[in-house]
Design an enzyme around this catalytic site. Structure first.
Site, short mmCIF file in Angstrom:
data_model
loop_
_atom_site.label_atom_id
_atom_site.label_comp_id
_atom_site.label_asym_id
_atom_site.label_seq_id
_atom_site.Cartn_x
_atom_site.Cartn_y
_atom_site.Cartn_z
N TYR A 30 17.91 56.48 2.18
CA TYR A 30 18.77 57.65 2.02
C TYR A 30 19.72 57.77 3.21
O TYR A 30 20.92 58.00 3.06
CB TYR A 30 17.93 58.91 1.87
CG TYR A 30 18.72 60.12 1.45
CD1 TYR A 30 19.01 60.35 0.11
CD2 TYR A 30 19.19 61.03 2.38
CE1 TYR A 30 19.74 61.46 -0.28
CE2 TYR A 30 19.92 62.14 2.01
CZ TYR A 30 20.18 62.35 0.67
OH TYR A 30 20.92 63.45 0.29
N HIS A 52 23.91 57.29 3.19
CA HIS A 52 24.76 58.39 3.64
C HIS A 52 25.51 58.06 4.92
O HIS A 52 26.45 58.78 5.29
CB HIS A 52 23.94 59.67 3.77
CG HIS A 52 23.71 60.32 2.45
ND1 HIS A 52 22.71 59.91 1.59
CD2 HIS A 52 24.40 61.30 1.82
CE1 HIS A 52 22.79 60.64 0.49
NE2 HIS A 52 23.79 61.48 0.60
N TYR A 105 30.81 69.95 4.84
CA TYR A 105 29.62 69.59 4.08
C TYR A 105 28.65 68.81 4.96
O TYR A 105 29.03 67.81 5.58
CB TYR A 105 30.02 68.76 2.86
CG TYR A 105 28.88 68.41 1.96
CD1 TYR A 105 27.98 69.39 1.52
CD2 TYR A 105 28.68 67.11 1.54
CE1 TYR A 105 26.93 69.06 0.68
CE2 TYR A 105 27.63 66.78 0.70
CZ TYR A 105 26.76 67.76 0.29
OH TYR A 105 25.71 67.44 -0.54
N TRP A 138 26.78 57.35 -7.97
CA TRP A 138 26.16 57.77 -6.70
C TRP A 138 24.93 58.64 -6.96
O TRP A 138 23.89 58.45 -6.36
CB TRP A 138 27.20 58.51 -5.86
CG TRP A 138 26.67 59.04 -4.56
CD1 TRP A 138 26.17 60.28 -4.32
CD2 TRP A 138 26.56 58.32 -3.32
NE1 TRP A 138 25.78 60.39 -3.02
CE2 TRP A 138 26.01 59.20 -2.38
CE3 TRP A 138 26.90 57.04 -2.92
CZ2 TRP A 138 25.78 58.84 -1.06
CZ3 TRP A 138 26.67 56.67 -1.61
CH2 TRP A 138 26.11 57.57 -0.69
N TRP A 139 25.08 59.59 -7.86
CA TRP A 139 23.97 60.49 -8.17
C TRP A 139 22.78 59.75 -8.76
O TRP A 139 21.64 60.04 -8.44
CB TRP A 139 24.43 61.59 -9.12
CG TRP A 139 25.31 62.63 -8.48
CD1 TRP A 139 25.51 62.85 -7.13
CD2 TRP A 139 26.10 63.59 -9.15
NE1 TRP A 139 26.38 63.88 -6.95
CE2 TRP A 139 26.76 64.37 -8.17
CE3 TRP A 139 26.32 63.88 -10.49
CZ2 TRP A 139 27.62 65.41 -8.48
CZ3 TRP A 139 27.18 64.92 -10.80
CH2 TRP A 139 27.82 65.68 -9.81
#
Length: 137
Positions: free
Chosen positions: A40, A44, A63, A102-103
């Site tokens: 993860y 990112h 964000y 991506w999701w």
């Protein structure tokens, strides 16, 4: 904004008495699978340009995603929505093929706290929603 590797395209809980005026500030959370923490972080560290562009085009600013390890790996996301058509902007984001890809990738690294959630692109929302109860600038 709402879940997926980033958030879910469902509106956040809105307080009837917002603590401030200005951009809409949104906080969300979900669990990260312990065996997926390094993966993860790696994805990112190199978010796909098309995903970053869609975030910007959806009126999302400031964000951030934070990781807490206790009592279990939990992600907390915070962002400002600076547009005036949140639902429409989130729908447009959810329709972006690169964002959907991506999701799909990041959903597999996460566990939603939302009952009945099936993924970032569908269902009742992937990220747990929060209510802002205090803000100071």
């Amino acid at each position: 904004m709402t879940s997926k590797g980033l958030w879910t395209p469902k509106p956040a809980i809105a307080s009837s008495n917002p603590p401030h005026q200005g951009p809409r500030r949104i906080g969300q959370w979900l669990y990260l699978k312990p065996e997926k923490i390094d993966e993860y972080k790696k994805c990112h560290a190199a978010v796909w340009p098309a995903v970053l562009e869609q975030i910007k085009d959806s009126n999302i600013k400031d964000y951030s995603i934070f990781l807490s390890m206790e009592p279990r790996p939990t992600l907390f996301a915070s962002f400002k929505y600076v547009g005036n058509a949140f639902d429409e902007d989130m729908k447009r984001m959810a329709q972006n093929e690169k964002v959907q890809e991506w999701w799909r990738m990041t959903d597999g690294m996460q566990e939603s706290p939302v009952e009945g959630a099936v993924g970032s692109a569908s269902g009742p929302g992937w990220w747990g929603q929060t209510e802002e109860v205090f803000y100071v600038e």
